[in-house]
Design a protein around this motif. Structure first.
Motif, PDB file in Angstrom:
ATOM      1  N   ALA A 155      -4.399   6.821 -13.216  1.00 53.15           N
ATOM      2  CA  ALA A 155      -2.941   6.711 -13.204  1.00 53.15           C
ATOM      3  C   ALA A 155      -2.314   7.848 -12.410  1.00 53.15           C
ATOM      4  O   ALA A 155      -1.438   7.633 -11.558  1.00 53.15           O
ATOM      5  N   VAL A 156      -2.769   9.076 -12.668  1.00 59.90           N
ATOM      6  CA  VAL A 156      -2.233  10.241 -11.958  1.00 59.90           C
ATOM      7  C   VAL A 156      -2.494  10.111 -10.458  1.00 59.90           C
ATOM      8  O   VAL A 156      -1.604  10.349  -9.629  1.00 59.90           O
ATOM      9  N   ALA A 157      -3.718   9.724 -10.086  1.00 58.77           N
ATOM     10  CA  ALA A 157      -4.089   9.609  -8.668  1.00 58.77           C
ATOM     11  C   ALA A 157      -3.216   8.585  -7.947  1.00 58.77           C
ATOM     12  O   ALA A 157      -2.795   8.808  -6.796  1.00 58.77           O
ATOM     13  N   SER A 158      -2.918   7.465  -8.623  1.00 61.40           N
ATOM     14  CA  SER A 158      -2.110   6.426  -7.973  1.00 61.40           C
ATOM     15  C   SER A 158      -0.707   6.933  -7.663  1.00 61.40           C
ATOM     16  O   SER A 158      -0.171   6.682  -6.573  1.00 61.40           O
ATOM     17  N   PHE A 159      -0.117   7.675  -8.599  1.00 57.07           N
ATOM     18  CA  PHE A 159       1.248   8.155  -8.388  1.00 57.07           C
ATOM     19  C   PHE A 159       1.306   9.324  -7.404  1.00 57.07           C
ATOM     20  O   PHE A 159       2.306   9.505  -6.708  1.00 57.07           O
ATOM     21  N   VAL A 160       0.248  10.116  -7.340  1.00 63.09           N
ATOM     22  CA  VAL A 160       0.177  11.177  -6.335  1.00 63.09           C
ATOM     23  C   VAL A 160       0.154  10.556  -4.937  1.00 63.09           C
ATOM     24  O   VAL A 160       0.863  10.994  -4.025  1.00 63.09           O
ATOM     25  N   LEU A 161      -0.655   9.514  -4.764  1.00 57.50           N
ATOM     26  CA  LEU A 161      -0.713   8.820  -3.470  1.00 57.50           C
ATOM     27  C   LEU A 161       0.665   8.287  -3.080  1.00 57.50           C
ATOM     28  O   LEU A 161       1.129   8.482  -1.953  1.00 57.50           O
ATOM     29  N   TRP A 162       1.321   7.589  -4.001  1.00 52.22           N
ATOM     30  CA  TRP A 162       2.636   7.023  -3.699  1.00 52.22           C
ATOM     31  C   TRP A 162       3.676   8.102  -3.380  1.00 52.22           C
ATOM     32  O   TRP A 162       4.634   7.845  -2.659  1.00 52.22           O
ATOM     33  N   GLY A 163       3.467   9.300  -3.905  1.00 52.15           N
ATOM     34  CA  GLY A 163       4.424  10.367  -3.646  1.00 52.15           C
ATOM     35  C   GLY A 163       4.517  10.742  -2.180  1.00 52.15           C
ATOM     36  O   GLY A 163       5.552  11.233  -1.715  1.00 52.15           O
ATOM     37  N   PHE A 164       3.445  10.480  -1.417  1.00 47.01           N
ATOM     38  CA  PHE A 164       3.421  10.833   0.005  1.00 47.01           C
ATOM     39  C   PHE A 164       3.763   9.652   0.909  1.00 47.01           C
ATOM     40  O   PHE A 164       3.673   9.762   2.139  1.00 47.01           O
ATOM     41  N   PHE A 165       4.154   8.533   0.312  1.00 41.77           N
ATOM     42  CA  PHE A 165       4.426   7.321   1.084  1.00 41.77           C
ATOM     43  C   PHE A 165       5.540   7.515   2.106  1.00 41.77           C
ATOM     44  O   PHE A 165       5.515   6.935   3.205  1.00 41.77           O
ATOM     45  N   SER A 166       6.528   8.324   1.766  1.00 39.13           N
ATOM     46  CA  SER A 166       7.676   8.497   2.662  1.00 39.13           C
ATOM     47  C   SER A 166       7.267   9.073   4.019  1.00 39.13           C
ATOM     48  O   SER A 166       7.930   8.826   5.028  1.00 39.13           O
ATOM     49  N   LEU A 167       6.175   9.846   4.064  1.00 37.85           N
ATOM     50  CA  LEU A 167       5.713  10.438   5.329  1.00 37.85           C
ATOM     51  C   LEU A 167       5.340   9.349   6.333  1.00 37.85           C
ATOM     52  O   LEU A 167       5.552   9.506   7.545  1.00 37.85           O
ATOM     53  N   VAL A 168       4.783   8.260   5.834  1.00 35.83           N
ATOM     54  CA  VAL A 168       4.413   7.146   6.709  1.00 35.83           C
ATOM     55  C   VAL A 168       5.591   6.197   6.900  1.00 35.83           C
ATOM     56  O   VAL A 168       5.887   5.768   8.024  1.00 35.83           O
ATOM     57  N   LEU A 169       6.282   5.884   5.819  1.00 33.42           N
ATOM     58  CA  LEU A 169       7.354   4.898   5.868  1.00 33.42           C
ATOM     59  C   LEU A 169       8.495   5.335   6.771  1.00 33.42           C
ATOM     60  O   LEU A 169       9.080   4.519   7.497  1.00 33.42           O
ATOM     61  N   LYS A 170       8.807   6.611   6.774  1.00 34.83           N
ATOM     62  CA  LYS A 170       9.890   7.113   7.619  1.00 34.83           C
ATOM     63  C   LYS A 170       9.581   6.949   9.101  1.00 34.83           C
ATOM     64  O   LYS A 170      10.489   6.830   9.930  1.00 34.83           O
ATOM     65  N   GLN A 171       8.294   6.935   9.449  1.00 34.76           N
ATOM     66  CA  GLN A 171       7.909   6.732  10.848  1.00 34.76           C
ATOM     67  C   GLN A 171       8.123   5.287  11.288  1.00 34.76           C
ATOM     68  O   GLN A 171       8.060   4.987  12.487  1.00 34.76           O
ATOM     69  N   LEU A 172       8.374   4.405  10.316  1.00 32.73           N
ATOM     70  CA  LEU A 172       8.637   2.999  10.614  1.00 32.73           C
ATOM     71  C   LEU A 172      10.125   2.667  10.522  1.00 32.73           C
ATOM     72  O   LEU A 172      10.497   1.499  10.489  1.00 32.73           O
ATOM     73  N   HIS A 173      10.982   3.701  10.485  1.00 33.74           N
ATOM     74  CA  HIS A 173      12.405   3.452  10.247  1.00 33.74           C
ATOM     75  C   HIS A 173      13.064   2.666  11.375  1.00 33.74           C
ATOM     76  O   HIS A 173      14.132   2.082  11.196  1.00 33.74           O
ATOM     77  N   GLY A 174      12.436   2.611  12.536  1.00 36.36           N
ATOM     78  CA  GLY A 174      12.994   1.854  13.651  1.00 36.36           C
ATOM     79  C   GLY A 174      12.797   0.352  13.527  1.00 36.36           C
ATOM     80  O   GLY A 174      13.353  -0.418  14.326  1.00 36.36           O
ATOM     81  N   TYR A 175      12.019  -0.066  12.546  1.00 32.85           N
ATOM     82  CA  TYR A 175      11.762  -1.488  12.333  1.00 32.85           C
ATOM     83  C   TYR A 175      12.536  -1.978  11.114  1.00 32.85           C
ATOM     84  O   TYR A 175      12.799  -1.218  10.181  1.00 32.85           O
ATOM     85  N   ALA A 176      12.877  -3.243  11.111  1.00 36.57           N
ATOM     86  CA  ALA A 176      13.638  -3.826  10.000  1.00 36.57           C
ATOM     87  C   ALA A 176      12.812  -3.795   8.718  1.00 36.57           C
ATOM     88  O   ALA A 176      11.585  -3.918   8.746  1.00 36.57           O
ATOM     89  N   SER A 177      13.500  -3.634   7.589  1.00 35.45           N
ATOM     90  CA  SER A 177      12.831  -3.564   6.289  1.00 35.45           C
ATOM     91  C   SER A 177      11.994  -4.809   6.022  1.00 35.45           C
ATOM     92  O   SER A 177      10.875  -4.729   5.500  1.00 35.45           O
ATOM     93  N   LEU A 178      12.540  -5.977   6.393  1.00 36.29           N
ATOM     94  CA  LEU A 178      11.813  -7.215   6.169  1.00 36.29           C
ATOM     95  C   LEU A 178      10.539  -7.286   7.007  1.00 36.29           C
ATOM     96  O   LEU A 178       9.509  -7.784   6.554  1.00 36.29           O
ATOM     97  N   ASP A 179      10.594  -6.788   8.247  1.00 37.94           N
ATOM     98  CA  ASP A 179       9.403  -6.793   9.098  1.00 37.94           C
ATOM     99  C   ASP A 179       8.304  -5.931   8.505  1.00 37.94           C
ATOM    100  O   ASP A 179       7.124  -6.307   8.500  1.00 37.94           O
ATOM    101  N   ILE A 180       8.679  -4.763   8.014  1.00 36.44           N
ATOM    102  CA  ILE A 180       7.693  -3.875   7.377  1.00 36.44           C
ATOM    103  C   ILE A 180       7.079  -4.572   6.173  1.00 36.44           C
ATOM    104  O   ILE A 180       5.863  -4.540   5.966  1.00 36.44           O
ATOM    105  N   LEU A 181       7.924  -5.234   5.377  1.00 30.69           N
ATOM    106  CA  LEU A 181       7.440  -5.940   4.193  1.00 30.69           C
ATOM    107  C   LEU A 181       6.508  -7.083   4.577  1.00 30.69           C
ATOM    108  O   LEU A 181       5.427  -7.253   3.990  1.00 30.69           O
ATOM    109  N   PHE A 182       6.912  -7.889   5.579  1.00 34.50           N
ATOM    110  CA  PHE A 182       6.085  -9.014   6.016  1.00 34.50           C
ATOM    111  C   PHE A 182       4.675  -8.556   6.385  1.00 34.50           C
ATOM    112  O   PHE A 182       3.682  -9.060   5.852  1.00 34.50           O
ATOM    113  N   TYR A 183       4.589  -7.610   7.307  1.00 27.97           N
ATOM    114  CA  TYR A 183       3.284  -7.201   7.822  1.00 27.97           C
ATOM    115  C   TYR A 183       2.483  -6.428   6.776  1.00 27.97           C
ATOM    116  O   TYR A 183       1.243  -6.525   6.745  1.00 27.97           O
ATOM    117  N   ARG A 184       3.160  -5.695   5.927  1.00 23.49           N
ATOM    118  CA  ARG A 184       2.450  -4.982   4.851  1.00 23.49           C
ATOM    119  C   ARG A 184       1.774  -5.971   3.907  1.00 23.49           C
ATOM    120  O   ARG A 184       0.579  -5.836   3.609  1.00 23.49           O
TER     121      ARG A 184
END
Length: 300
Positions: free
Chosen positions: A10-39
């Motif tokens: 449980a701890v490991a899963s939430f630690v991983l998610w805590g760093f998600f913004s580092l990757v997600l912010k690099q995709l800010h130029g793409y629409a939210s729906l596009d990111i969701l679709f391909y993910r």
């Protein structure tokens, strides 16, 4: 101080998610729906390949187990599995939208509300028991959320939607026991992909041609979706929903630190006090693990 493998998962899963913004912010130029679709599509393909070719024996065993269950149990299992797919889809879309169109802190606030919602929902729906110290921790969490809501009223609606979708997902999957968790997650992601597929032709932008986009989506799919979600579901075998809810605070704490130190988003005194209370609430809620004390349980 002894931690079970479920608690560590449980701890490991939430630690991983805590760093998600580092990757997600690099995709800010793409629409939210596009990111969701391909993910989701990439997750569904990866999980399907693994289940069909790498874990074929597990798939066969679980299918045989499913066939032997009474029809009422099969229906409940299908309902919990597929409703989990719906909740995940909703959670991901709103989280991506808030992260890239509102702010990192607004997305973090959603996962500050989520632990309180999860704990309360689990108490009333699953009848999970909480000690007096754990109720104190819940009270501190509520206070911290109230402090963070000051001057951020416009963000609260988005945050509540994100929080509610994941809180109900955690509580529902606590009841979805007995089958291989990786396989359950595979079906949820396939169902999520099927939900999104009809919308893809009408709402997706032109197909991205940049290799970096697909590289970031692959990292998102594996490191920030499949791995932490599997760890989450695995942890629910031995950790109750209330504890999972409070441990979820690890995610926004890391997220907030990144927003402050890396993205240089502004901070005020209410946020400093609120996040300090959150750290205290995590320690208080998990005092039986940290200090080895016996729990004084409140029976409902």
């Amino acid at each position: 101080m002894q931690f079970s493998k479920y608690y560590i998962s449980a701890v490991a899963s939430f630690v991983l998610w805590g760093f998600f913004s580092l990757v997600l912010k690099q995709l800010h130029g793409y629409a939210s729906l596009d990111i969701l679709f391909y993910r989701v599509f990439m997750c569904a393909v990866i999980m399907s390949v693994i289940s069909l070719f790498v874990r074929r024996r597990v798939l066969r065993e679980n299918v045989e187990m499913y066939k032997k269950l009474p029809s009422s149990v099969r229906q409940r299992m299908l309902l919990l599995t597929f409703s989990g797919g719906v909740l995940l889809t909703a959670n991901w879309f709103f989280f991506i939208y808030v992260m890239n169109n509102v702010s990192v802190k607004a997305a973090s606030f959603a996962y500050l509300v989520c632990p309180v919602m999860t704990t309360v929902i689990a108490f009333f729906v699953l009848h999970e028991k909480l000690s007096k110290w754990q109720w104190v921790a819940v009270g501190l969490s509520v206070l911290s959320c109230l402090l963070l809501s000051f001057n951020n009223i416009a963000d609260i609606a988005y945050s509540l939607i994100v929080a509610a979708s994941y809180a109900f997902y955690l509580v529902s999957q606590r009841r979805n026991a007995g089958f291989d968790k990786f396989l359950v997650l595979t079906f949820q992601l396939i169902f999520s992909a099927l939900i999104l597929l009809p919308f893809y032709p009408s709402y997706a932008a032109s197909v991205p041609t940049e290799g970096v986009f697909y590289g970031l989506i692959l990292v998102t799919a594996v490191l920030f979706t499949i791995v932490p979600l599997f760890l989450n579901l695995y942890a629910l075998n031995g950790v109750n929903s209330s504890t999972m809810g409070i441990l979820l605070y690890i995610n926004p704490l890391i997220n907030f630190t990144i927003a402050l130190l890396y993205f240089h988003e502004p901070i005020n005194q209410y946020q400093i006090v609120a996040y300090s209370l959150i750290i205290i609430s995590i320690l208080v809620f998990n005092e039986q693990y940290l200090f080895g004390r016996k729990r004084s349980v409140v029976v409902r």
